[in-house]
Design a protein around this motif. Structure first.
Motif, PDB file in Angstrom:
ATOM      1  N   ALA A 196       0.783  -1.203   0.125  1.00 23.89           N
ATOM      2  CA  ALA A 196      -0.069   0.020  -0.072  1.00 23.89           C
ATOM      3  C   ALA A 196       0.832   1.415  -0.153  1.00 23.89           C
ATOM      4  CB  ALA A 196      -1.000  -0.039   1.256  1.00 23.89           C
ATOM      5  N   TYR A 197       1.901   1.389   0.940  1.00 24.42           N
ATOM      6  CA  TYR A 197       2.950   2.438   0.992  1.00 24.42           C
ATOM      7  C   TYR A 197       3.551   2.570  -0.542  1.00 24.42           C
ATOM      8  CZ  TYR A 197       2.344   2.308   5.806  1.00 24.42           C
ATOM      9  OH  TYR A 197       1.885   2.321   7.176  1.00 24.42           O
ATOM     10  N   THR A 199       1.856   2.411  -3.308  1.00 21.73           N
ATOM     11  CA  THR A 199       1.013   2.958  -4.374  1.00 21.73           C
ATOM     12  C   THR A 199       0.564   4.361  -4.168  1.00 21.73           C
ATOM     13  OG1 THR A 199      -0.956   2.335  -2.999  1.00 21.73           O
ATOM     14  CG2 THR A 199      -0.264   0.669  -4.459  1.00 21.73           C
ATOM     15  N   ARG A 200      -0.247   4.738  -4.968  1.00 19.99           N
ATOM     16  CA  ARG A 200      -0.807   6.271  -4.783  1.00 19.99           C
ATOM     17  C   ARG A 200      -1.216   6.645  -3.580  1.00 19.99           C
ATOM     18  NH1 ARG A 200      -2.754  10.546  -7.706  1.00 19.99           N
ATOM     19  NH2 ARG A 200      -4.895  11.316  -6.740  1.00 19.99           N
ATOM     20  N   PHE A 201      -1.942   5.479  -2.857  1.00 21.47           N
ATOM     21  CA  PHE A 201      -2.306   5.607  -1.637  1.00 21.47           C
ATOM     22  C   PHE A 201      -1.354   6.086  -0.704  1.00 21.47           C
ATOM     23  CE2 PHE A 201      -3.392   3.484   2.382  1.00 21.47           C
ATOM     24  CZ  PHE A 201      -4.421   3.981   2.717  1.00 21.47           C
ATOM     25  N   VAL A 204      -0.168   9.707  -1.046  1.00 19.08           N
ATOM     26  CA  VAL A 204      -1.242  10.674  -0.591  1.00 19.08           C
ATOM     27  C   VAL A 204      -1.137  10.835   0.737  1.00 19.08           C
ATOM     28  CG1 VAL A 204      -3.864  11.058  -0.342  1.00 19.08           C
ATOM     29  CG2 VAL A 204      -2.756  10.274  -2.583  1.00 19.08           C
ATOM     30  N   LEU A 205      -1.214   9.832   1.515  1.00 14.39           N
ATOM     31  CA  LEU A 205      -1.164   9.844   2.996  1.00 14.39           C
ATOM     32  C   LEU A 205       0.191  10.501   3.376  1.00 14.39           C
ATOM     33  CD1 LEU A 205      -1.441   6.129   4.539  1.00 14.39           C
ATOM     34  CD2 LEU A 205      -3.240   7.867   3.965  1.00 14.39           C
ATOM     35  N   THR A 222      -8.663  14.563   0.381  1.00 10.20           N
ATOM     36  CA  THR A 222      -8.119  13.903   1.474  1.00 10.20           C
ATOM     37  C   THR A 222      -8.886  13.070   2.216  1.00 10.20           C
ATOM     38  OG1 THR A 222      -8.149  16.076   2.452  1.00 10.20           O
ATOM     39  CG2 THR A 222      -6.172  15.582   1.085  1.00 10.20           C
ATOM     40  N   ARG A 224     -11.299  11.083   2.014  1.00  8.43           N
ATOM     41  CA  ARG A 224     -11.470   9.745   1.470  1.00  8.43           C
ATOM     42  C   ARG A 224     -10.214   9.034   1.735  1.00  8.43           C
ATOM     43  NH1 ARG A 224     -12.643   9.593  -4.700  1.00  8.43           N
ATOM     44  NH2 ARG A 224     -14.501  10.726  -3.804  1.00  8.43           N
ATOM     45  N   TYR A 225      -9.141   9.465   1.615  1.00  3.46           N
ATOM     46  CA  TYR A 225      -7.907   8.601   1.828  1.00  3.46           C
ATOM     47  C   TYR A 225      -7.865   8.469   3.318  1.00  3.46           C
ATOM     48  CZ  TYR A 225      -6.659   8.707  -3.115  1.00  3.46           C
ATOM     49  OH  TYR A 225      -6.443   8.561  -4.323  1.00  3.46           O
ATOM     50  N   ILE A 228     -10.158   5.786   4.401  1.00  8.19           N
ATOM     51  CA  ILE A 228      -9.798   4.431   3.937  1.00  8.19           C
ATOM     52  C   ILE A 228      -8.521   3.940   4.849  1.00  8.19           C
ATOM     53  CG2 ILE A 228      -8.719   3.127   2.304  1.00  8.19           C
ATOM     54  CD1 ILE A 228     -10.429   4.891   0.484  1.00  8.19           C
ATOM     55  N   GLY A 229      -7.497   4.969   5.087  1.00  5.26           N
ATOM     56  CA  GLY A 229      -6.351   4.518   6.031  1.00  5.26           C
ATOM     57  C   GLY A 229      -6.865   4.247   7.189  1.00  5.26           C
TER      58      GLY A 229
END
Lengths: 351, 411
Positions: A196-197, A199-201, A204-205, A222, A224-225, A228-229
């Motif tokens: 996950a780290y 990826t784009r996700f 974004v984090l 932000t 949404r992310y 999800i996080g």
């Protein structure tokens, strides 16, 4: 995958797999270590990668614990009668019932906390900085008090989880069973976060951590992310909670389930100790923390928390960025960072 | 990639540390029988954990110095491995496992408090390790069919039943109005069950039934209600902290109630800490020094009290006395079993029938001590010196119950 990586992962995997046979007496303690690592890594999703210090992850730990135990029992027997004194004497799980219960229990212990995280997150992830931290701190405390008042799950009396079925092998098998589930969970969590780290996700984090307003201005949604996080963390923490409840065998609302002063604080400490915002930091932090803690318990009886406190002060003073942060500063090239000597010198001279 | 090497080194170092920590099977080392105990040395039960530990140590020294334990023609001495469970049940269960699996302990002593005993009992039961516990009174411990659990104390629901009966008796046999507040923990909730049953039996009415949070520091809300509704009996249970908080706030708010029944008055040294403010509080206790039980090791309660005071500098609360009694039970069982085999010792334990300075001990099939009644005492002051005086059962009563409690305005 690079060769040295392969060796590293191979060593850890093999050690993890054979550990219960080399150190049979330490099975439970190593299982606890895996749980602690999961807690530290998932805390780091918010605290390290996203820059949101949360004290509320313990909420999902407790919810997962109670859910898992309730499902394990409730699938086959009336839960209310079980939690009334004497339940586990009257109702005995057969082996298939036990394993069905634990599979469904752990699944729900992951999914429901994730949903709860989504709902709560929608409400409070708009808060930033200290406000978010304080708000989440309240969540854990409130949950403990509420759980202590629900008769169905034993209220202040606490509830016991189903005992290991009788006719399939003794306590050795039981601790091995839980050991390998915990080990599986830690590997799955690690691989998932590692992926996950990348990826784009993950990016974004980090963007949220570095400058949330700018990230928003660049068109990233932000909220949404962030939600999800938090759901990801809640999922893994919930499962960890379900396992913990089964390993301890007795769920107490404030001390075992919503254990803010212990696990709730430990997860933050471990991540900071190892170096927050890194993949390996929480893993190393949790390991060091657990080893020191267990050691202190044996050698400084009654003073273990004082010793632990001294350790924390030492860490904060000498390794403010955690163990990984310190290594990174010392050997930047090992982390793939290029140091321009000329530029560095120029900066030093400027100062 | 040097960093990976560092991690690998680190992991192998851990492995080395773990493997060098030798796993000794320590149930009997040389002439020592090793008992294991996780007690609360820190955290909210640290005061009572200390009493428990002192009680254990006092008895170990006494038994060892008076000839030890004779098993199979050989003399053994007791030794205890302690861990600190931090008043946390998760930790307690983990430590029980550690004592059994890593330290090889085959005989366990209980922790302090019902909650922690409840956490440890599943572990000892699964590993078939006999445990003699002295501080877990919760009734639910004895309804689960545990075979390896033996408690020297009376169950929690018996604590304050007597007080309700007494209140009804003083009310001319008529039902009374009860206000009660209990901490949210296993022990206090069991005391509550006992009171609820007593209320039902006597037809009494419960007009306030409050749950108090753990880490009890304030119960003003409950007391305000008590002031407004004027019940006949106020029942409070929340370990030592609960007892201290209750007395402090009752005195501050000048709450007048005919009878105040509590637990843990002696463990919290209520009479000493609050002096006259605590006068007339009625307390349930497992033991009191003035009871007339005897044994060869400690003599009677008065002697135990004197010698304990000389060694530890304070009067022994019942938590210390019952902990000492647990060791006497172990010694007796080892000698009757005439074996160190844990299952044989377990069987011997189940047949225990003895008198100690603490009281008679005989276990029901569930492991509960059924040979010893609870005692009630009342805090009474003469001048500035306050003391606990037994008021029930009448056989040992050293003073007459003062009822109703004089109003604050008249004190």
């Amino acid at each position: 995958m690079k060769k040295s990586n392969l060796i590293l992962y191979g060593t850890i995997l093999i050690l993890g797999l054979v550990a219960p046979f080399i150190f049979p007496g330490f099975k439970l303690q190593i299982s606890f270590l895996w749980i602690l690592i999961v807690l530290a890594m998932t805390w780091d999703v918010q605290g390290g990668q996203m820059g949101y210090n949360t004290f509320g992850n313990i909420l999902f730990f407790g919810v997962g614990m109670y859910l898992c135990a309730s499902v394990q029992i409730g699938m086959f027997f009336p839960l209310a009668e079980w939690t009334e004194a004497g339940g586990e004497k009257t109702f005995v799980h057969t082996a298939p019932q036990y394993f069905q219960g634990i599979v469904f229990g752990l699944l729900l212990a992951g999914i429901i906390p994730a949903i709860i995280a989504g709902l709560i997150g929608y409400g409070i992830l708009g808060l930033r900085g200290h406000y978010f931290a304080i708000c989440t701190l309240g969540l854990g405390i409130a949950a403990g008090e509420i759980a202590g008042g629900i008769e169905l799950i034993g209220a202040g009396q606490g509830m016991t989880t189903p005992p290991w079925p009788k006719n399939i092998g003794g306590t050795e098998l039981r601790s091995q069973f839980f050991y390998y589930i915990c080990f599986g969970l830690v590997i799955f969590t690690f691989l998932f976060l590692q992926w996950a780290y990348k990826t784009r996700f993950g990016l974004v984090l980090n963007a949220i951590r570095d400058n949330e307003d700018k990230a928003e201005a660049m068109g990233i949604y932000t909220m949404r992310y962030k939600i999800i996080g938090w759901m990801v963390s809640a999922f893994f923490v919930g499962i960890a909670g379900g396992l913990m409840g089964n390993m301890v065998g007795y769920i107490e609302p404030v001390e075992v389930a919503f254990a803010g002063p212990t696990f709730g604080v430990f997860m933050v400490l471990m991540a900071i100790l190892g170096g927050k915002g890194t993949l390996w930091g929480p893993v190393i932090g949790a390991t060091v923390f657990h080893l020191f803690k267990e050691g202190f318990w044996t050698f400084f009886l009654g003073w273990q928390y004082v010793a632990l406190g001294v350790l924390i002060v030492v860490i904060v003073v000498f390794f403010p960025e955690g163990i990984m942060g310190w290594l990174r500063e010392k050997y930047p090239e090992k982390f793939g960072e290029v140091v321009d000597e000329a530029d560095r010198k120029a900066q030093v001279e400027l100062k | 990639m040097k960093i990976k090497n560092i991690i690998i080194t680190f992991i192998s170092a851990i492995a080395l540390v773990l493997s060098s920590a030798s796993i000794s099977l320590a149930k009997v080392v040389g002439d020592k029988i090793i008992l294991g105990a996780a007690v609360s040395l820190t955290g909210k039960y640290s005061t009572n954990g200390e009493h428990t530990k002192n009680g254990y140590n006092f008895a170990v020294e006494r038994i060892n110095s008076m000839g030890g334990v004779k098993v199979g023609g050989k003399t053994y001495k007791f030794d205890i491995i302690y861990y600190d469970d931090e008043s946390n049940s998760g930790r307690a269960a983990q430590l029980a496992e550690r004592l059994i699996k890593q330290d090889g302990v085959q005989y366990m002593l209980g922790p302090y408090s019902s909650g922690l005993t409840k956490a440890i009992a599943p572990v000892t039961e699964e590993n078939k390790i006999p445990m003699v516990e002295a501080n877990g009174a919760s009734r639910s411990l004895f309804t689960k069919g545990y075979k390896y659990l033996f408690a020297v104390l009376s169950a929690a629901n018996q604590y304050l039943e007597v007080a309700i009966d007494l209140a009804v008796e003083k009310n001319g046999g008529n039902p009374v109005k009860i206000a009660m507040a209990f901490e949210q923990d296993a022990f206090s909730q069991d005391v509550r069950i006992g009171v609820v049953e007593a209320a039902k039996r006597t037809g009494s009415k419960i007009i306030i039934d409050d749950k108090l949070p753990k880490e009890l520091n304030d119960m003003a809300a409950t007391l305000a209600k008590v002031k407004a509704t004027k019940p006949d009996v106020l029942v409070v249970s929340g370990h030592s902290k609960g007892a201290l908080t209750a007395i402090r706030q009752i005195a501050e708010m000048k709450v007048d109630v005919k009878m105040l029944a509590m637990t843990h008055c002696d463990a919290s040294k209520l009479a000493k800490q609050h002096g006259k403010n605590s006068e007339y509080a009625l307390c349930a206790a497992q033991w009191h020094k003035s009871l007339s039980y005897k044994d060869e090791f400690f003599g009677d309660g008065m002697q135990y009290d004197k010698e304990f005071k000389a060694q530890f500098g304070y009067a022994p609360p019942y938590q210390a006395a019952e902990s000492s009694a647990a060791l006497l039970v172990w010694k007796d069982a080892f000698e009757r079993a005439n074996s160190l085999d844990k299952d044989k010792v377990r069987d011997a334990l189940s047949k225990t029938e003895m008198q100690t300075f603490y009281g008679n001990i005989k276990f029901s099939p569930a492991g509960q001590n059924i040979a010893k009644p609870m005692v009630l005492f009342q805090v009474r002051c003469e001048g500035d010196k306050c003391e606990n005086k037994v008021v029930a059962p009448t056989k040992w009563a050293a003073a007459k119950l003062v009822h109703p409690i004089p109003k604050w305005s008249e004190r």
